[in-house]
Design an enzyme around this catalytic site. Structure first.
Site, PDB file in Angstrom:
ATOM      1  CG  HIS A 194      10.253 -86.629  -1.727  1.00 41.04           C
ATOM      2  ND1 HIS A 194      11.487 -87.039  -1.278  1.00 41.04           N
ATOM      3  CD2 HIS A 194      10.105 -85.371  -1.253  1.00 41.04           C
ATOM      4  CE1 HIS A 194      12.047 -86.080  -0.568  1.00 41.04           C
ATOM      5  NE2 HIS A 194      11.237 -85.047  -0.542  1.00 41.04           N
TER       6      HIS A 194
HETATM    7  C1  UD1 Z   1       7.252 -81.987   1.350  1.00 44.16           C
HETATM    8  C2  UD1 Z   1       8.194 -80.786   1.254  1.00 44.16           C
HETATM    9  C3  UD1 Z   1       9.584 -81.265   0.872  1.00 44.16           C
HETATM   10  C4  UD1 Z   1      10.080 -82.360   1.792  1.00 44.16           C
HETATM   11  C5  UD1 Z   1       9.048 -83.475   1.876  1.00 44.16           C
HETATM   12  C6  UD1 Z   1       9.467 -84.513   2.880  1.00 44.16           C
HETATM   13  C7  UD1 Z   1       7.263 -78.633   0.493  1.00 44.16           C
HETATM   14  C8  UD1 Z   1       7.122 -77.710  -0.653  1.00 44.16           C
HETATM   15  N1  UD1 Z   1       7.751 -79.864   0.218  1.00 44.16           N
HETATM   16  O1  UD1 Z   1       7.166 -82.557   0.061  1.00 44.16           O
HETATM   17  O2  UD1 Z   1      10.482 -80.170   0.928  1.00 44.16           O
HETATM   18  O3  UD1 Z   1      11.276 -82.854   1.282  1.00 44.16           O
HETATM   19  O4  UD1 Z   1       7.787 -82.929   2.280  1.00 44.16           O
HETATM   20  O5  UD1 Z   1       8.897 -85.752   2.626  1.00 44.16           O
HETATM   21  O6  UD1 Z   1       6.923 -78.293   1.599  1.00 44.16           O
HETATM   22  N2  UD1 Z   1       0.533 -86.888   0.781  1.00 44.16           N
HETATM   23  C9  UD1 Z   1      -0.145 -87.943   1.328  1.00 44.16           C
HETATM   24  N3  UD1 Z   1      -0.038 -88.116   2.688  1.00 44.16           N
HETATM   25  C10 UD1 Z   1       0.680 -87.305   3.482  1.00 44.16           C
HETATM   26  C11 UD1 Z   1       1.357 -86.229   2.902  1.00 44.16           C
HETATM   27  C12 UD1 Z   1       1.277 -86.035   1.550  1.00 44.16           C
HETATM   28  O7  UD1 Z   1      -0.817 -88.691   0.645  1.00 44.16           O
HETATM   29  O8  UD1 Z   1       0.732 -87.536   4.697  1.00 44.16           O
HETATM   30  C13 UD1 Z   1       0.440 -86.713  -0.690  1.00 44.16           C
HETATM   31  C14 UD1 Z   1      -0.679 -85.759  -1.053  1.00 44.16           C
HETATM   32  O9  UD1 Z   1      -1.226 -86.192  -2.248  1.00 44.16           O
HETATM   33  C15 UD1 Z   1       0.079 -84.463  -1.294  1.00 44.16           C
HETATM   34  C16 UD1 Z   1       1.413 -84.963  -1.856  1.00 44.16           C
HETATM   35  O10 UD1 Z   1       1.650 -86.184  -1.170  1.00 44.16           O
HETATM   36  O11 UD1 Z   1      -0.590 -83.607  -2.165  1.00 44.16           O
HETATM   37  C17 UD1 Z   1       2.577 -84.042  -1.638  1.00 44.16           C
HETATM   38  O12 UD1 Z   1       2.690 -83.687  -0.251  1.00 44.16           O
HETATM   39  P1  UD1 Z   1       3.371 -82.296   0.145  1.00 44.16           P
HETATM   40  O13 UD1 Z   1       3.441 -82.207   1.609  1.00 44.16           O
HETATM   41  O14 UD1 Z   1       2.736 -81.190  -0.602  1.00 44.16           O
HETATM   42  O15 UD1 Z   1       4.807 -82.392  -0.485  1.00 44.16           O
HETATM   43  P2  UD1 Z   1       5.946 -83.488  -0.299  1.00 44.16           P
HETATM   44  O16 UD1 Z   1       6.254 -84.033  -1.656  1.00 44.16           O
HETATM   45  O17 UD1 Z   1       5.602 -84.426   0.777  1.00 44.16           O
HETATM   46  N1  UDP Z   2      12.722 -91.698   6.109  1.00 49.27           N
HETATM   47  C1  UDP Z   2      12.078 -92.692   6.834  1.00 49.27           C
HETATM   48  N2  UDP Z   2      11.395 -93.656   6.146  1.00 49.27           N
HETATM   49  C2  UDP Z   2      11.339 -93.679   4.785  1.00 49.27           C
HETATM   50  C3  UDP Z   2      12.016 -92.667   4.064  1.00 49.27           C
HETATM   51  C4  UDP Z   2      12.685 -91.685   4.760  1.00 49.27           C
HETATM   52  O1  UDP Z   2      12.118 -92.709   8.061  1.00 49.27           O
HETATM   53  O2  UDP Z   2      10.702 -94.579   4.230  1.00 49.27           O
HETATM   54  C5  UDP Z   2      13.432 -90.644   6.846  1.00 49.27           C
HETATM   55  C6  UDP Z   2      14.905 -90.529   6.518  1.00 49.27           C
HETATM   56  O3  UDP Z   2      15.673 -91.360   7.344  1.00 49.27           O
HETATM   57  C7  UDP Z   2      15.186 -89.050   6.735  1.00 49.27           C
HETATM   58  C8  UDP Z   2      13.873 -88.388   6.378  1.00 49.27           C
HETATM   59  O4  UDP Z   2      12.884 -89.408   6.445  1.00 49.27           O
HETATM   60  O5  UDP Z   2      15.480 -88.776   8.091  1.00 49.27           O
HETATM   61  C9  UDP Z   2      13.964 -87.815   4.997  1.00 49.27           C
HETATM   62  O6  UDP Z   2      12.708 -87.431   4.565  1.00 49.27           O
HETATM   63  P1  UDP Z   2      12.386 -87.061   3.063  1.00 49.27           P
HETATM   64  O7  UDP Z   2      13.324 -87.762   2.145  1.00 49.27           O
HETATM   65  O8  UDP Z   2      10.943 -87.291   2.887  1.00 49.27           O
HETATM   66  O9  UDP Z   2      12.599 -85.488   3.050  1.00 49.27           O
HETATM   67  P2  UDP Z   2      13.849 -84.546   2.738  1.00 49.27           P
HETATM   68  O10 UDP Z   2      14.966 -84.927   3.632  1.00 49.27           O
HETATM   69  O11 UDP Z   2      14.169 -84.705   1.290  1.00 49.27           O
HETATM   70  O12 UDP Z   2      13.316 -83.183   3.008  1.00 49.27           O
END
Ligand code: UD1
Ligand code: UDP
Length: 364
Positions: A206
């Protein structure tokens, strides 16, 4: 001391949960603020249910979360109202997301003390939004809860005063220990996905650097195809990545088992039963290490160098040759490392420190 906790995304909910539980156990009052950066059931509600967390006292529901400015700006505007109303003495944040930066920035403007859980991580890659967030948050914080002495050294080298830094381990271990995955019927779980123990890879992706541009995502899919030459692959897909795949019209190899994001307990159980984790996630580099499952990181760098040093993680970027070499190295090896991420007592240490500081304040 009045405590506010701000959480916004999947990993923050998971990694802050042990601190929330410890505060509850000691009957210490706090207010829970959810920025709603993550809002889909699979990235949000499911963890509140599974981890048995209290309903947030405030949900910010920003009007727009599109792009960094809307995300950070809207969260700041809404959280300032909450802070002005509730007047907390201490804000606790975890990690490096935009929610963390926005919450900490407003707390700092209002002279609310900040406690940063998982402080001191550095990838030294300024192009990564998380690197900027974590660096700024650390430098605004009053209590920096570092994972290991490596993070403590980083913070001291950056000029942060030693009195502010506390090595406590990573709450990811506490969360994992409390998840009780040993009680999950793994046979049933594997049957559900038609998988065999230690005969499949878990894949997740992601990071903006992997999924936001078409050519990067194409390279990532090339890596995914390599994995399918070795074993079955299960990919619980993040909405950001799904959105990019649709936008660029890219297809996932048919043999990959694609699912929605999974619940925490099911996901951890699958990792435990997998042969390898291939990911760009931060948390997964830690959890795979704790669960003694090798991890290949599809990034150019990591802020978790300990995992590389002990041999549980190999960083390969999207380089196919490096990926193949890493798979060959891990596939028939027996995990032998000891996790450096802590002993599952991090939340207790964090709350001990908060209580200690708050008592010291009362005594003055
Ligand atoms: C965010 C964090 C990242 C973290 C990740 C965990 C920042 C800059 N990034 O990235 O550090 O590792 O969360 O998963 O804060 N979206 C949905 N549903 C949701 C949430 C997001 O559809 O519930 C989609 C939307 O299109 C959104 C995109 O995902 O624009 C990205 O979501 P965003 O929260 O901006 O960044 P993540 O990639 O989730
Ligand atoms: N995770 C989860 N279900 C999933 C993918 C991830 O419960 O399908 C959990 C995982 O065990 C970990 C956290 O989500 O605790 C990691 O989240 P993510 O990879 O989105 O974010 P990051 O750690 O890179 O910030």
């Amino acid at each position: 001391m009045k405590i506010a906790i701000s959480i916004g995304t999947r990993p923050e909910i998971i990694k802050m949960s042990p601190v929330i539980k410890e505060l509850q156990r000691r009957k210490i009052n706090f207010i829970l603020i959810h920025t709603n950066q993550h809002y889909d059931k699979e990235l949000d509600d499911v963890f509140f249910q599974e981890l048995n967390l209290p309903k947030p006292d405030y949900e910010l529901h920003p009007d727009s979360l599109e792009d960094h400015s809307h995300q950070i700006g809207n969260i700041m505007i809404r959280i300032e109202d909450v802070f002005r109303k509730e007047k907390p003495d201490l804000l606790l944040v975890q990690g490096d997301t935009n929610s963390v930066l926005a919450s900490a920035l407003i707390a700092s403007k209002l002279n609310i003390k900040i406690g940063h859980v998982e402080a001191g991580l550095r990838s030294y890659d300024q192009t990564m939004p998380e690197e900027v967030n974590r660096r700024l948050t650390d430098h605004m914080s009053d209590f920096l809860f570092a994972v290991t002495s490596t993070q403590e050294e980083i913070l001291l080298e950056e000029g942060i005063s030693k009195e502010k830094v506390f090595v406590v381990g990573n709450t990811v271990v506490d969360a994992l220990v409390n998840s009780n995955i040993e009680n999950v019927d793994k046979e049933e779980l594997l049957k559900k996905y038609n998988l065999k123990a230690k005969d499949f890879f878990v894949f997740t992706a992601h990071r903006a650097s992997n999924v936001d541009a078409a050519e990067d995502l194409e390279e990532l899919l090339r890596c995914l195809r390599i994995l399918t030459n070795y074993k079955k692959v299960i990919w619980p897909i993040h909405p950001r990545t799904e959105r990019s795949l649709n936008k660029f019209g890219l297809d996932i190899p048919a043999e990959v088992l694609v699912t929605k994001p999974l619940g925490y307990i099911e996901f951890l159980s699958l990792i435990e039963k997998s042969s390898m984790v291939v990911t760009d996630s931060g948390g997964l580099q830690e959890e795979s290490c704790i669960l003694k499952v090798p991890c290949i990181t599809l990034r150019e760098n990591t802020e978790r160098p300990e995992s590389v040093e002990i041999g549980s993680n190999i960083v390969v970027g999207r380089n196919v040759k490096k990926l193949q070499a890493a798979i060959e190295q891990f596939i028939n090896s027996t995990p032998h490392w000891t996790s450096p991420f802590g002993d599952g007592m991090s939340a207790k240490r964090i709350v001990d420190l908060i209580e200690e500081k708050s008592n010291a304040k009362k005594a003055i």
